[in-house]
Design an enzyme around this catalytic site. Structure first.
Site, PDB file in Angstrom:
ATOM      1  N   ASP A 119     -27.391  16.725 -14.136  1.00 13.68           N
ATOM      2  CA  ASP A 119     -26.365  17.412 -14.918  1.00 13.68           C
ATOM      3  C   ASP A 119     -26.799  17.583 -16.374  1.00 13.68           C
ATOM      4  O   ASP A 119     -27.910  17.192 -16.767  1.00 13.68           O
ATOM      5  CB  ASP A 119     -25.057  16.606 -14.791  1.00 13.68           C
ATOM      6  CG  ASP A 119     -23.808  17.477 -14.794  1.00 13.68           C
ATOM      7  OD1 ASP A 119     -23.850  18.574 -15.359  1.00 13.68           O
ATOM      8  OD2 ASP A 119     -22.779  17.018 -14.245  1.00 13.68           O
ATOM      9  N   GLU A 152     -27.411  22.840 -14.929  1.00 15.46           N
ATOM     10  CA  GLU A 152     -27.455  23.161 -16.361  1.00 15.46           C
ATOM     11  C   GLU A 152     -26.421  24.213 -16.710  1.00 15.46           C
ATOM     12  O   GLU A 152     -26.328  24.636 -17.873  1.00 15.46           O
ATOM     13  CB  GLU A 152     -28.899  23.557 -16.678  1.00 15.46           C
ATOM     14  CG  GLU A 152     -29.267  23.770 -18.106  1.00 15.46           C
ATOM     15  CD  GLU A 152     -29.123  25.226 -18.509  1.00 15.46           C
ATOM     16  OE1 GLU A 152     -29.400  25.518 -19.679  1.00 15.46           O
ATOM     17  OE2 GLU A 152     -28.736  26.074 -17.670  1.00 15.46           O
ATOM     18  N   TRP A 153     -25.647  24.627 -15.692  1.00 20.72           N
ATOM     19  CA  TRP A 153     -24.503  25.535 -15.841  1.00 20.72           C
ATOM     20  C   TRP A 153     -24.890  26.946 -16.296  1.00 20.72           C
ATOM     21  O   TRP A 153     -24.032  27.699 -16.780  1.00 20.72           O
ATOM     22  CB  TRP A 153     -23.451  24.972 -16.811  1.00 20.72           C
ATOM     23  CG  TRP A 153     -23.151  23.518 -16.654  1.00 20.72           C
ATOM     24  CD1 TRP A 153     -23.000  22.835 -15.477  1.00 20.72           C
ATOM     25  CD2 TRP A 153     -22.966  22.555 -17.701  1.00 20.72           C
ATOM     26  NE1 TRP A 153     -22.721  21.513 -15.731  1.00 20.72           N
ATOM     27  CE2 TRP A 153     -22.702  21.312 -17.082  1.00 20.72           C
ATOM     28  CE3 TRP A 153     -22.995  22.619 -19.101  1.00 20.72           C
ATOM     29  CZ2 TRP A 153     -22.469  20.145 -17.815  1.00 20.72           C
ATOM     30  CZ3 TRP A 153     -22.764  21.464 -19.826  1.00 20.72           C
ATOM     31  CH2 TRP A 153     -22.503  20.237 -19.188  1.00 20.72           C
ATOM     32  N   GLY A 154     -26.180  27.286 -16.207  1.00 25.86           N
ATOM     33  CA  GLY A 154     -26.597  28.625 -16.626  1.00 25.86           C
ATOM     34  C   GLY A 154     -26.667  28.813 -18.129  1.00 25.86           C
ATOM     35  O   GLY A 154     -26.878  29.925 -18.604  1.00 25.86           O
ATOM     36  N   GLU A 155     -26.542  27.723 -18.895  1.00 23.18           N
ATOM     37  CA  GLU A 155     -26.461  27.861 -20.358  1.00 23.18           C
ATOM     38  C   GLU A 155     -27.701  28.472 -20.985  1.00 23.18           C
ATOM     39  O   GLU A 155     -27.622  29.237 -21.939  1.00 23.18           O
ATOM     40  CB  GLU A 155     -26.189  26.492 -20.994  1.00 23.18           C
ATOM     41  CG  GLU A 155     -24.745  26.086 -20.851  1.00 23.18           C
ATOM     42  CD  GLU A 155     -24.357  24.920 -21.741  1.00 23.18           C
ATOM     43  OE1 GLU A 155     -25.241  24.166 -22.205  1.00 23.18           O
ATOM     44  OE2 GLU A 155     -23.137  24.761 -21.953  1.00 23.18           O
ATOM     45  N   ASP A 175     -18.415  25.163 -13.679  1.00 25.58           N
ATOM     46  CA  ASP A 175     -17.914  24.617 -12.411  1.00 25.58           C
ATOM     47  C   ASP A 175     -16.962  25.556 -11.679  1.00 25.58           C
ATOM     48  O   ASP A 175     -16.082  26.178 -12.286  1.00 25.58           O
ATOM     49  CB  ASP A 175     -17.160  23.307 -12.668  1.00 25.58           C
ATOM     50  CG  ASP A 175     -18.092  22.197 -13.109  1.00 25.58           C
ATOM     51  OD1 ASP A 175     -19.288  22.456 -13.343  1.00 25.58           O
ATOM     52  OD2 ASP A 175     -17.597  21.055 -13.231  1.00 25.58           O
TER      53      ASP A 175
HETATM   54  C1  GLA Z   1     -20.265  18.648 -14.236  1.00 22.63           C
HETATM   55  C2  GLA Z   1     -20.921  19.346 -13.046  1.00 22.63           C
HETATM   56  C3  GLA Z   1     -20.047  19.168 -11.828  1.00 22.63           C
HETATM   57  C4  GLA Z   1     -19.872  17.685 -11.534  1.00 22.63           C
HETATM   58  C5  GLA Z   1     -19.287  16.988 -12.757  1.00 22.63           C
HETATM   59  C6  GLA Z   1     -19.297  15.485 -12.597  1.00 22.63           C
HETATM   60  O1  GLA Z   1     -19.068  19.253 -14.584  1.00 22.63           O
HETATM   61  O2  GLA Z   1     -21.131  20.698 -13.330  1.00 22.63           O
HETATM   62  O3  GLA Z   1     -20.611  19.817 -10.703  1.00 22.63           O
HETATM   63  O4  GLA Z   1     -21.118  17.121 -11.192  1.00 22.63           O
HETATM   64  O5  GLA Z   1     -20.039  17.279 -13.926  1.00 22.63           O
HETATM   65  O6  GLA Z   1     -18.800  14.818 -13.728  1.00 22.63           O
END
Ligand code: GLA
Length: 355
Positions: A119, A152-155, A175
């Site tokens: 994460d 990494e959420w695409g950041e 998410d």
């Molecule tokens: C982030 C991730 C999620 C999950 C949570 C856990 O938000 O993007 O997929 O793993 O953390 O805290």
């Protein structure tokens, strides 16, 4: 393909849940359908490292440790995934792996872990590429094959550097939640990323919400169809122990999974986005020359959606065979594929040249 604890359970996890999920993955037929990884997300670790500086599991919720769970999961013919963050703490404020990469990777390997979701919380604004590369190198140095999932959420556009940094999949967005608007919002953000995904490094639009209860049956059919045509990792996020037959039937639809697992050279892409009729058409080339197609109705009333076989990129032919992957029926198609599609729903086909 696998399962992850986060979408349904958040921090409410323990070793019983993980082992029962492994049991359910087998008894439900999900293992036979191709699901392999049982992944523990955030909140497995104790609040502090041990006296040697190593990560340790929460003594109350995981008293037998991660190795015992790995042995259990392996005994079922499955693989175990775990979670950490490329930051000082996880998103839930527990110890994480930034500057502890080698020690933590060694522990994961020693425990028999097969997959790491890594994460991005509490990253101290340090650049992403070195943070993710450090863990990838540490995992490789253990000698144990461990799937490395970049969360990494695409950041920082991980689709451009994820493979270089050792990632085998990378989240493209923030998410998902168990809502139609969340799922469709993520879907629309996959447009343009097609060329970055392929064997060895996949775009990851986040885990499935199928069966978590806040979308309708038709919405879950659409969600699963779309994730399949995107060649997305299919990581179930529901309670496998108590799922309904309907949910199980969605998650184990062999024809839809076969589209997900087929690599014809490009993940599914959006061919039509009609903002007047609120419909979209997604298409993906299949290895054998056919096309997988999802006809998506974003509107709130049922509608009919059509697409030309030439527009799908099929070579000219008198007729084509269209297999409806949800109704399990086959029809002959000439120039145009038509389908009635329910509100907030999808139809999915594989279209090939007829005999
Ligand atoms: C982030 C991730 C999620 C999950 C949570 C856990 O938000 O993007 O997929 O793993 O953390 O805290």
């Amino acid at each position: 393909m696998g399962w992850n604890s986060w979408n349904k359970f958040g921090c409410n996890i323990d070793e019983g849940l993980i082992e029962q999920t492994a049991d359910a993955m087998v008894s439900s037929g999900m293992r036979d359908a191709g699901y392999r990884y049982v992944n523990i997300d955030d909140c497995w670790m104790a609040k502090t490292r041990d006296s040697l500086g190593n990560l340790q599991s929460d003594p109350i919720r995981f008293p037998h440790g991660i190795k015992a769970i790995a042995d259990y999961v392996h005994g079922k013919g499955l693989k175990l995934g775990i979670y950490s963050s490329a930051g000082t703490k996880t998103c839930e404020g527990l110890p994480a792996s930034l500057d502890h990469e080698v020690a933590d990777a060694n522990k994961f390997a020693e425990w028999g872990v097969d997959y790491l979701k890594y994460d991005n919380c509490n990253n101290e604004k340090r650049p992403a590429i070195p943070r993710y590369t450090a863990m990838s190198n540490a995992l490789k140095a253990t000698g144990r094959p461990i799937v490395f999932s970049l969360c990494e959420w695409g950041e920082n556009k991980p689709w451009e550097w994820g493979k270089q940094a050792g990632g085998m999949l990378w989240r493209t967005t923030g998410d998902i939640s168990d809502k139609w608007t969340s799922m469709i919002g993520i879907l629309n953000r996959q447009v343009g990323l097609e060329k970055f995904s392929g064997p060895g490094g996949w775009n990851d639009p986040d885990m499935l919400e199928v069966g978590n209860g806040k979308m309708t049956f038709n919405e879950y059919i659409a969600h699963f169809s779309l994730w399949a045509i995107l060649n997305a990792p299919l990581i179930a996020g529901n309670d496998l122990r108590t799922m309904s037959d309907t949910t199980r039937a969605i998650l184990t639809n062999a024809a839809v999974i076969a589209v997900n697992q087929d690599w014809g050279g490009q993940q599914g892409s959006r061919l039509v986005n009609d903002t007047v009729t609120h419909t979209q058409v997604w298409v993906k080339p299949m290895r054998n020359g056919g096309r997988a197609v999802v006809l998506l109705n974003l509107g709130t009333t049922a509608t009919s959606i059509s697409v030309g076989t030439a527009d799908l990129g099929l070579r000219p032919a008198d007729k084509y065979q269209a297999t409806d992957l949800w109704a399990h029926s086959i029809q002959e198609v000439h120039d145009v594929l038509h389908a009635g599609v329910p509100a907030h729903g999808a139809a999915m086909y594989v279209v090939r040249t007829g005999k």
